[in-house]
Design an enzyme around this catalytic site. Structure first.
Site, PDB file in Angstrom:
ATOM      1  N   ASP A  14       0.876  -1.174   0.000  1.00 38.98           N
ATOM      2  CA  ASP A  14       0.000   0.000   0.000  1.00 38.98           C
ATOM      3  C   ASP A  14       0.913   1.223   0.000  1.00 38.98           C
ATOM      4  O   ASP A  14       2.133   1.105   0.196  1.00 38.98           O
ATOM      5  CB  ASP A  14      -0.880  -0.016   1.259  1.00 38.98           C
ATOM      6  CG  ASP A  14      -1.713   1.254   1.403  1.00 38.98           C
ATOM      7  OD1 ASP A  14      -2.348   1.661   0.421  1.00 38.98           O
ATOM      8  OD2 ASP A  14      -1.709   1.872   2.496  1.00 38.98           O
ATOM      9  N   SER A  15       0.310   2.399  -0.156  1.00 44.94           N
ATOM     10  CA  SER A  15       1.091   3.631  -0.114  1.00 44.94           C
ATOM     11  C   SER A  15       1.643   3.905   1.288  1.00 44.94           C
ATOM     12  O   SER A  15       2.602   4.657   1.427  1.00 44.94           O
ATOM     13  CB  SER A  15       0.209   4.798  -0.543  1.00 44.94           C
ATOM     14  OG  SER A  15      -0.966   4.825   0.254  1.00 44.94           O
ATOM     15  N   TYR A  46      -0.969   8.184  -2.521  1.00 44.77           N
ATOM     16  CA  TYR A  46      -1.194   7.832  -3.930  1.00 44.77           C
ATOM     17  C   TYR A  46      -2.506   8.468  -4.436  1.00 44.77           C
ATOM     18  O   TYR A  46      -2.680   8.667  -5.634  1.00 44.77           O
ATOM     19  CB  TYR A  46      -1.329   6.311  -4.088  1.00 44.77           C
ATOM     20  CG  TYR A  46      -0.053   5.481  -3.990  1.00 44.77           C
ATOM     21  CD1 TYR A  46       1.169   6.024  -3.647  1.00 44.77           C
ATOM     22  CD2 TYR A  46      -0.115   4.114  -4.268  1.00 44.77           C
ATOM     23  CE1 TYR A  46       2.318   5.229  -3.563  1.00 44.77           C
ATOM     24  CE2 TYR A  46       1.025   3.312  -4.199  1.00 44.77           C
ATOM     25  CZ  TYR A  46       2.237   3.879  -3.841  1.00 44.77           C
ATOM     26  OH  TYR A  46       3.354   3.080  -3.768  1.00 44.77           O
ATOM     27  N   GLY A  47      -3.412   8.711  -3.495  1.00 47.75           N
ATOM     28  CA  GLY A  47      -4.797   9.077  -3.873  1.00 47.75           C
ATOM     29  C   GLY A  47      -4.937  10.361  -4.651  1.00 47.75           C
ATOM     30  O   GLY A  47      -5.937  10.565  -5.338  1.00 47.75           O
ATOM     31  N   CYS A  77      -4.311  -1.344  -1.687  1.00 48.40           N
ATOM     32  CA  CYS A  77      -4.536   0.095  -1.821  1.00 48.40           C
ATOM     33  C   CYS A  77      -5.573   0.252  -2.919  1.00 48.40           C
ATOM     34  O   CYS A  77      -5.400  -0.292  -4.018  1.00 48.40           O
ATOM     35  CB  CYS A  77      -3.223   0.777  -2.213  1.00 48.40           C
ATOM     36  SG  CYS A  77      -3.395   2.511  -2.642  1.00 48.40           S
ATOM     37  N   ASN A  78      -6.623   0.977  -2.631  1.00 45.23           N
ATOM     38  CA  ASN A  78      -7.680   1.129  -3.630  1.00 45.23           C
ATOM     39  C   ASN A  78      -7.190   1.897  -4.850  1.00 45.23           C
ATOM     40  O   ASN A  78      -7.489   1.539  -5.989  1.00 45.23           O
ATOM     41  CB  ASN A  78      -8.873   1.864  -3.014  1.00 45.23           C
ATOM     42  CG  ASN A  78      -9.640   0.997  -2.046  1.00 45.23           C
ATOM     43  OD1 ASN A  78     -10.656   0.419  -2.375  1.00 45.23           O
ATOM     44  ND2 ASN A  78      -9.138   0.884  -0.825  1.00 45.23           N
ATOM     45  N   THR A  79      -6.396   2.954  -4.604  1.00 51.84           N
ATOM     46  CA  THR A  79      -5.936   3.769  -5.726  1.00 51.84           C
ATOM     47  C   THR A  79      -5.004   2.945  -6.621  1.00 51.84           C
ATOM     48  O   THR A  79      -5.131   2.965  -7.852  1.00 51.84           O
ATOM     49  CB  THR A  79      -5.199   5.025  -5.202  1.00 51.84           C
ATOM     50  OG1 THR A  79      -5.998   5.644  -4.192  1.00 51.84           O
ATOM     51  CG2 THR A  79      -4.945   6.005  -6.311  1.00 51.84           C
ATOM     52  N   GLU A 156      -5.591   8.979   9.903  1.00 52.79           N
ATOM     53  CA  GLU A 156      -4.181   8.834  10.307  1.00 52.79           C
ATOM     54  C   GLU A 156      -3.892   9.535  11.627  1.00 52.79           C
ATOM     55  O   GLU A 156      -3.068   9.082  12.409  1.00 52.79           O
ATOM     56  CB  GLU A 156      -3.246   9.344   9.205  1.00 52.79           C
ATOM     57  CG  GLU A 156      -3.263   8.403   8.035  1.00 52.79           C
ATOM     58  CD  GLU A 156      -2.071   8.542   7.095  1.00 52.79           C
ATOM     59  OE1 GLU A 156      -1.142   9.307   7.382  1.00 52.79           O
ATOM     60  OE2 GLU A 156      -2.101   7.848   6.066  1.00 52.79           O
ATOM     61  N   CYS A 188     -11.610   2.934   0.311  1.00 56.90           N
ATOM     62  CA  CYS A 188     -10.284   3.446   0.652  1.00 56.90           C
ATOM     63  C   CYS A 188      -9.845   2.716   1.907  1.00 56.90           C
ATOM     64  O   CYS A 188     -10.652   2.471   2.802  1.00 56.90           O
ATOM     65  CB  CYS A 188     -10.340   4.956   0.906  1.00 56.90           C
ATOM     66  SG  CYS A 188      -8.785   5.638   1.534  1.00 56.90           S
ATOM     67  N   THR A 189      -8.562   2.396   1.951  1.00 59.82           N
ATOM     68  CA  THR A 189      -8.024   1.611   3.064  1.00 59.82           C
ATOM     69  C   THR A 189      -8.273   2.239   4.437  1.00 59.82           C
ATOM     70  O   THR A 189      -8.341   1.542   5.427  1.00 59.82           O
ATOM     71  CB  THR A 189      -6.498   1.493   2.902  1.00 59.82           C
ATOM     72  OG1 THR A 189      -5.969   2.809   2.658  1.00 59.82           O
ATOM     73  CG2 THR A 189      -6.155   0.589   1.751  1.00 59.82           C
ATOM     74  N   HIS A 190      -8.352   3.581   4.481  1.00 61.56           N
ATOM     75  CA  HIS A 190      -8.455   4.261   5.774  1.00 61.56           C
ATOM     76  C   HIS A 190      -9.878   4.278   6.334  1.00 61.56           C
ATOM     77  O   HIS A 190     -10.061   4.504   7.524  1.00 61.56           O
ATOM     78  CB  HIS A 190      -7.994   5.714   5.626  1.00 61.56           C
ATOM     79  CG  HIS A 190      -6.532   5.868   5.425  1.00 61.56           C
ATOM     80  ND1 HIS A 190      -5.857   5.301   4.365  1.00 61.56           N
ATOM     81  CD2 HIS A 190      -5.590   6.525   6.160  1.00 61.56           C
ATOM     82  CE1 HIS A 190      -4.575   5.625   4.451  1.00 61.56           C
ATOM     83  NE2 HIS A 190      -4.396   6.360   5.536  1.00 61.56           N
TER      84      HIS A 190
HETATM   85  N1  DGL Z   1      -4.276   3.638   0.469  1.00 58.25           N
HETATM   86  C1  DGL Z   1      -4.960   4.669  -0.295  1.00 58.25           C
HETATM   87  C2  DGL Z   1      -6.220   4.067  -0.931  1.00 58.25           C
HETATM   88  O1  DGL Z   1      -6.789   3.110  -0.462  1.00 58.25           O
HETATM   89  C3  DGL Z   1      -5.304   5.860   0.567  1.00 58.25           C
HETATM   90  C4  DGL Z   1      -4.092   6.665   0.979  1.00 58.25           C
HETATM   91  C5  DGL Z   1      -3.387   7.333  -0.199  1.00 58.25           C
HETATM   92  O2  DGL Z   1      -3.953   8.252  -0.816  1.00 58.25           O
HETATM   93  O3  DGL Z   1      -2.284   6.930  -0.506  1.00 58.25           O
HETATM   94  O4  DGL Z   1      -6.647   4.554  -1.943  1.00 58.25           O
END
Ligand code: DGL
Length: 272
Positions: A14-15, A46-47, A77-79, A156, A188-190
């Site tokens: 993931d990012s 990454y988003g 990571c979704n992005t 975060e 999104c992971t968060h």
């Molecule tokens: N992990 C990213 C996602 O799920 C969120 C955090 C980011 O923007 O890197 O898209």
């Protein structure tokens, strides 16, 4: 025999800390599997980045994990799943699983009205990935999407309850709820860390879909189908790698993973 070593680790990237929500669900579903998690903290987020940049970062993360001989790759990571999954699947010999398709599939089976909301980073929402997959599976459904970039820093910082996050959630969901959605994908992971406030604002009539949970199910099923379940009777080992600031990762990461992160190692994620 498929030539892949079933006793090898599952690679997850993931990012940053977010993918630990996915890693946690995988660790809980598959306690006998060893996991090596890479958070690309030097290049997070990454988003907000372009597809070309996220593809490049994802290839570098995958290459680093391939050097560690992982038996499967999870793009947690979704992005990165939205932008780079097909590319990684086409270029690697091992199974590669992303988080978007499992979440989209779960939303399709959960909705009763066919009106689905999706929230995620700007990159994920602009890619239209969830929408495309949901509409491919269920062409008569309606999908309503909303980028919620402020959710990532709130999660975060641990600001998961209180007036500020409630107000932000109301502002974002205020755009989606008038569409009478009955299912909302946390794309999104968060966002699983914010599920209490999201659920409170969305109300009982809206079911939340956690992509992390669905992804863990897909990972388990893929390992079984490919005969890649670790044959050892011992508990799996968990290794955590980051491309920057291991201490910061450990502090925030424990909230996302839900367990102590004993050893976090810095690695040089070289560009490809
Ligand atoms: N992990 C990213 C996602 O799920 C969120 C955090 C980011 O923007 O890197 O898209």
């Amino acid at each position: 025999m498929n030539g892949i070593d079933a006793s090898a680790s599952i690679g997850i990237f993931d990012s940053g800390v977010g993918g630990l929500t996915v890693c946690r669900k995988i660790a809980e579903a598959l306690p006998g599997e060893s996991l090596v998690y890479l958070g690309d903290t030097a290049r997070v987020p990454y988003g907000s980045k372009s597809a070309a940049t996220v593809e490049r970062y994802a290839r570098a993360c995958a290459a680093l994990l391939m050097e560690r001989n992982v038996k499967m790759l999870v793009v947690a990571c979704n992005t990165a799943s939205a932008f780079a999954l097909p590319l990684l699947q086409a270029s690697l010999e091992i199974p590669v699983v992303g988080v978007v398709e499992p979440g989209a599939r779960a939303a399709c089976s959960r909705t009763r009205t066919g009106r689905v909301g999706v929230i995620g980073t700007r990159g994920t929402i602009n890619s239209g990935s969830y929408e495309k997959i949901i509409l491919r599976m269920c062409p008569d459904y309606r999908v309503f999407s909303m980028a919620c970039p402020l959710f990532v820093p709130f999660a975060e910082e641990g600001w998961t309850e209180g007036a500020a996050i409630t107000e932000v959630t109301r502002a974002y969901l205020g755009e989606l709820l008038p569409h009478a959605i009955d299912t909302l994908v946390l794309g999104c992971t968060h966002y699983p860390l914010l599920s209490a406030v999201i659920s409170e604002v969305a109300g009982d009539a809206v079911a939340l879909v956690d992509s992390a949970e669905e992804t863990a199910r897909v990972v388990a099923a893929t390992l079984r189908d490919r005969q890649l379940i670790n044959p050892s009777d011992e508990a799996g080992q968990h290794a955590f790698l980051v491309s920057d600031a291991p201490e910061c990762f450990r502090d925030a990461g424990e909230r996302f993973f839900g367990y102590p992160l004993e050893r976090v190692e810095w690695v040089d994620v070289r560009g490809v």
